[in-house]
Scaffold this motif. Structure first.
Motif, PDB file in Angstrom:
ATOM      1  N   ASP A  31       0.822  -1.322  -0.027  1.00 39.30           N
ATOM      2  CA  ASP A  31      -0.031   0.021  -0.268  1.00 39.30           C
ATOM      3  C   ASP A  31       1.019   1.333   0.490  1.00 39.30           C
ATOM      4  O   ASP A  31       2.056   1.490   0.691  1.00 39.30           O
ATOM      5  CB  ASP A  31      -1.093   0.337   1.441  1.00 39.30           C
ATOM      6  N   VAL A  32      -0.102   2.675  -0.860  1.00 36.67           N
ATOM      7  CA  VAL A  32       1.398   3.599  -0.402  1.00 36.67           C
ATOM      8  C   VAL A  32      -0.049   4.576  -0.170  1.00 36.67           C
ATOM      9  O   VAL A  32      -1.232   4.482  -0.619  1.00 36.67           O
ATOM     10  CB  VAL A  32       1.765   3.492  -2.288  1.00 36.67           C
ATOM     11  N   ILE A  33       0.827   4.819   0.771  1.00 36.69           N
ATOM     12  CA  ILE A  33       0.152   6.454   1.204  1.00 36.69           C
ATOM     13  C   ILE A  33       0.455   7.847   1.137  1.00 36.69           C
ATOM     14  O   ILE A  33       1.465   8.385   1.143  1.00 36.69           O
ATOM     15  CB  ILE A  33      -0.033   6.209   2.825  1.00 36.69           C
ATOM     16  N   ASP A  34      -0.496   8.398   0.197  1.00 36.20           N
ATOM     17  CA  ASP A  34       0.714   9.657  -0.565  1.00 36.20           C
ATOM     18  C   ASP A  34       0.078  10.539   0.001  1.00 36.20           C
ATOM     19  O   ASP A  34      -0.947  10.897   0.840  1.00 36.20           O
ATOM     20  CB  ASP A  34      -0.829  10.177  -1.946  1.00 36.20           C
ATOM     21  N   ASN A  35       0.994  11.352   1.172  1.00 36.14           N
ATOM     22  CA  ASN A  35       1.815  12.546   1.427  1.00 36.14           C
ATOM     23  C   ASN A  35       1.673  13.810   0.861  1.00 36.14           C
ATOM     24  O   ASN A  35       2.878  14.513   1.833  1.00 36.14           O
ATOM     25  CB  ASN A  35       2.099  12.057   2.952  1.00 36.14           C
ATOM     26  N   SER A  36       1.579  14.061  -0.450  1.00 41.94           N
ATOM     27  CA  SER A  36       1.905  14.878  -0.647  1.00 41.94           C
ATOM     28  C   SER A  36       0.818  16.526  -1.021  1.00 41.94           C
ATOM     29  O   SER A  36       0.880  17.379  -0.936  1.00 41.94           O
ATOM     30  CB  SER A  36       1.881  14.904  -2.399  1.00 41.94           C
ATOM     31  N   GLY A  37      -0.138  16.211   0.079  1.00 41.98           N
ATOM     32  CA  GLY A  37      -1.426  17.245  -0.089  1.00 41.98           C
ATOM     33  C   GLY A  37      -1.352  17.391   1.828  1.00 41.98           C
ATOM     34  O   GLY A  37      -0.377  17.411   2.477  1.00 41.98           O
ATOM     35  N   SER A  38      -2.904  18.016   2.546  1.00 44.66           N
ATOM     36  CA  SER A  38      -2.773  18.435   3.195  1.00 44.66           C
ATOM     37  C   SER A  38      -3.104  17.330   4.578  1.00 44.66           C
ATOM     38  O   SER A  38      -2.616  15.730   4.055  1.00 44.66           O
ATOM     39  CB  SER A  38      -3.743  19.187   3.593  1.00 44.66           C
ATOM     40  N   LEU A  39      -2.702  17.620   5.529  1.00 45.96           N
ATOM     41  CA  LEU A  39      -2.439  16.470   6.944  1.00 45.96           C
ATOM     42  C   LEU A  39      -4.307  15.896   7.047  1.00 45.96           C
ATOM     43  O   LEU A  39      -4.333  15.328   6.760  1.00 45.96           O
ATOM     44  CB  LEU A  39      -2.734  17.442   7.601  1.00 45.96           C
ATOM     45  N   ARG A  40      -4.838  16.442   6.499  1.00 43.87           N
ATOM     46  CA  ARG A  40      -6.807  16.254   6.444  1.00 43.87           C
ATOM     47  C   ARG A  40      -7.255  15.244   5.649  1.00 43.87           C
ATOM     48  O   ARG A  40      -7.264  14.031   5.788  1.00 43.87           O
ATOM     49  CB  ARG A  40      -7.304  17.084   5.722  1.00 43.87           C
ATOM     50  N   ALA A  41      -6.143  14.965   3.901  1.00 41.46           N
ATOM     51  CA  ALA A  41      -6.105  13.962   3.085  1.00 41.46           C
ATOM     52  C   ALA A  41      -5.021  12.858   3.480  1.00 41.46           C
ATOM     53  O   ALA A  41      -5.970  11.584   3.361  1.00 41.46           O
ATOM     54  CB  ALA A  41      -5.245  14.803   1.709  1.00 41.46           C
ATOM     55  N   LEU A  42      -3.817  13.333   3.738  1.00 40.36           N
ATOM     56  CA  LEU A  42      -3.289  12.140   4.727  1.00 40.36           C
ATOM     57  C   LEU A  42      -4.181  11.246   5.960  1.00 40.36           C
ATOM     58  O   LEU A  42      -4.230  10.503   5.907  1.00 40.36           O
ATOM     59  CB  LEU A  42      -2.220  12.185   5.712  1.00 40.36           C
ATOM     60  N   LYS A  43      -4.797  11.554   6.753  1.00 38.30           N
ATOM     61  CA  LYS A  43      -5.848  11.010   7.407  1.00 38.30           C
ATOM     62  C   LYS A  43      -7.042  10.094   6.968  1.00 38.30           C
ATOM     63  O   LYS A  43      -7.218   9.799   7.398  1.00 38.30           O
ATOM     64  CB  LYS A  43      -6.021  12.195   8.561  1.00 38.30           C
ATOM     65  N   GLU A  44      -7.153  11.189   6.383  1.00 33.59           N
ATOM     66  CA  GLU A  44      -8.236  10.422   5.298  1.00 33.59           C
ATOM     67  C   GLU A  44      -8.126   9.335   4.951  1.00 33.59           C
ATOM     68  O   GLU A  44      -8.143   8.454   4.225  1.00 33.59           O
ATOM     69  CB  GLU A  44      -9.447  11.166   3.804  1.00 33.59           C
ATOM     70  N   ARG A  45      -6.288   9.268   3.867  1.00 35.25           N
ATOM     71  CA  ARG A  45      -6.498   7.652   3.527  1.00 35.25           C
ATOM     72  C   ARG A  45      -5.884   6.919   4.538  1.00 35.25           C
ATOM     73  O   ARG A  45      -6.095   5.717   4.559  1.00 35.25           O
ATOM     74  CB  ARG A  45      -4.864   8.479   3.079  1.00 35.25           C
ATOM     75  N   VAL A  46      -5.407   7.500   5.629  1.00 34.13           N
ATOM     76  CA  VAL A  46      -4.781   6.835   6.828  1.00 34.13           C
ATOM     77  C   VAL A  46      -6.577   5.598   6.849  1.00 34.13           C
ATOM     78  O   VAL A  46      -6.802   4.493   7.388  1.00 34.13           O
ATOM     79  CB  VAL A  46      -4.754   7.464   8.264  1.00 34.13           C
ATOM     80  N   GLU A  47      -7.656   6.177   7.894  1.00 34.31           N
ATOM     81  CA  GLU A  47      -8.675   6.410   7.723  1.00 34.31           C
ATOM     82  C   GLU A  47     -10.390   5.182   6.507  1.00 34.31           C
ATOM     83  O   GLU A  47      -9.466   3.548   7.465  1.00 34.31           O
ATOM     84  CB  GLU A  47     -10.064   6.753   7.923  1.00 34.31           C
ATOM     85  N   ASN A  48      -9.267   5.394   5.708  1.00 25.35           N
ATOM     86  CA  ASN A  48      -9.516   4.055   4.852  1.00 25.35           C
ATOM     87  C   ASN A  48      -8.401   2.983   4.833  1.00 25.35           C
ATOM     88  O   ASN A  48      -9.062   1.729   4.164  1.00 25.35           O
ATOM     89  CB  ASN A  48      -8.900   5.005   3.254  1.00 25.35           C
ATOM     90  N   LEU A  49      -7.175   3.139   4.581  1.00 17.33           N
ATOM     91  CA  LEU A  49      -6.747   1.658   5.101  1.00 17.33           C
ATOM     92  C   LEU A  49      -6.876   0.803   6.354  1.00 17.33           C
ATOM     93  O   LEU A  49      -6.863  -0.284   6.381  1.00 17.33           O
ATOM     94  CB  LEU A  49      -5.217   2.375   4.839  1.00 17.33           C
ATOM     95  N   HIS A  50      -7.304   1.922   7.419  1.00 20.31           N
ATOM     96  CA  HIS A  50      -7.734   1.916   8.524  1.00 20.31           C
ATOM     97  C   HIS A  50      -8.538   0.565   8.324  1.00 20.31           C
ATOM     98  O   HIS A  50      -8.859  -0.794   8.832  1.00 20.31           O
ATOM     99  CB  HIS A  50      -8.069   2.275  10.290  1.00 20.31           C
ATOM    100  N   GLU A  51      -9.389   0.686   7.857  1.00 19.34           N
ATOM    101  CA  GLU A  51     -11.007   0.193   7.673  1.00 19.34           C
ATOM    102  C   GLU A  51     -10.273  -1.193   6.724  1.00 19.34           C
ATOM    103  O   GLU A  51     -11.169  -2.511   7.333  1.00 19.34           O
ATOM    104  CB  GLU A  51     -12.330   0.517   6.665  1.00 19.34           C
ATOM    105  N   ARG A  52      -9.433  -0.985   6.076  1.00 19.92           N
ATOM    106  CA  ARG A  52      -8.808  -2.599   5.118  1.00 19.92           C
ATOM    107  C   ARG A  52      -8.082  -3.227   6.007  1.00 19.92           C
ATOM    108  O   ARG A  52      -8.359  -4.433   5.816  1.00 19.92           O
ATOM    109  CB  ARG A  52      -8.050  -2.404   4.004  1.00 19.92           C
ATOM    110  N   TYR A  53      -7.635  -2.937   7.363  1.00 17.52           N
ATOM    111  CA  TYR A  53      -6.307  -3.554   7.338  1.00 17.52           C
ATOM    112  C   TYR A  53      -7.143  -4.068   8.532  1.00 17.52           C
ATOM    113  O   TYR A  53      -7.125  -5.142   9.208  1.00 17.52           O
ATOM    114  CB  TYR A  53      -5.849  -2.845   8.108  1.00 17.52           C
TER     115      TYR A  53
END
Length: 201
Positions: free
Chosen positions: A171-193
Motif C-alpha cells: 500500500d502507498v500512503i500519498d502524503n503530498s497534500g494536506s494533513l487532512r488528506a493524509l488522515k483520510e487515507r489512513v482511515e481508509n486503510l484502517h478499515e481495510r486492515y
C-alpha cells in the motif's frame, strides 16, 4: 502473533504523522526508532560495548550516548556503520517482537525507517510506504530539522531509493497534500486492515 502492518518512508515523508493517526484510531504502534534509543540507554550492555569499541568520546559527560559524534563517525566510515548495525539490529528486533506480542489492538503497526533495509519486514503481514515527491520531502525535512537541503540529500542517499521502497509496497500512503488528506487515507486503510486482520483470525 498479532496481524502486523509495517510502515516506512524516507526522511521527511510524514511517517510519524501517519502512525499518530493510526494510534488515534486505537491501533498500537511499535516504533523501531524509539526502541533503537532504548537499547543504548545507560545501564544497557550495548552502550558499554559501543564505548569499548569506539572509545570514550561516544559517551557524554553524564554517561549518555553521544549521538552527534556517533552519527558523524558512521556517516564517514562504512565499516563503523556495519559494526554498529550488527550490534544493534538484533537487539532492536528482540524489543520489537516483544512489543508486537504484547499488542492488544485488532492489528498492530510496526513503524520503522529501516523496515526494508533490515529483516524487520519479515515480522509484518503487509507493507505500507508513506510517499511524496523527493523535492517536497527535502523541503519538509529541512523545515522540520533545521538542516540544509544538502544535509537531507546526504541522509536520503543512505536510505533506500523512493523507487525501491515503492516497488516493495503493498500500500502507498500519498502524503503530498494536506494533513487532512493524509488522515483520510489512513482511515481508509484502517478499515481495510481491520477486515484483513479479522479474515486471518
Amino acid at each position: 502473533m498479532t496481524w502486523v502492518v509495517g510502515i516506512t518512508g524516507g526522511i521527511g515523508s510524514g511517517k510519524s504523522a501517519a502512525t499518530r493517526h493510526f494510534q488515534a484510531l486505537g491501533i498500537e504502534v511499535v516504533d523501531a526508532d524509539a526502541l533503537a534509543r532504548v537499547v543504548v540507554e545507560p545501564g544497557r550492555p550495548a552502550l558499554a560495548t559501543i564505548a569499548g569499541h569506539f572509545g570514550g568520546r561516544t559517551l557524554t559527560a553524564d554517561g549518555q550516548l553521544n549521538r552527534p559524534y556517533l552519527r558523524d563517525l558512521i556517516f564517514s566510515d562504512p565499516s563503523a556503520k556495519q559494526w554498529l548495525e550488527q550490534l544493534l539490529h538484533p537487539l532492536i528486533r528482540t524489543e520489537i517482537v516483544s512489543q508486537l506480542n504484547d499488542a492488544r489492538s485488532p492489528y498492530a503497526i510496526l513503524s520503522s525507517p529501516l523496515l526494508l533495509e533490515t529483516d524487520q519486514h519479515t515480522l509484518t503481514h503487509r507493507i505500507a510506504v508513506v510517499d511524496l515527491p523527493e523535492a517536497l520531502q527535502i523541503e519538509r525535512a529541512s523545515q522540520r530539522d533545521g538542516n540544509t537541503p544538502a544535509q537531507i540529500e546526504a541522509i536520503m542517499a543512505n536510505q533506500l531509493s523512493r523507487a525501491e521502497r515503492l516497488a516493495r509496497a503493498d500500500d502507498v500512503i500519498d502524503n503530498s497534500g494536506s494533513l487532512r488528506a493524509l488522515k483520510e487515507r489512513v482511515e481508509n486503510l484502517h478499515e481495510r486492515y481491520l477486515a484483513m486482520a479479522s479474515a486471518t483470525g
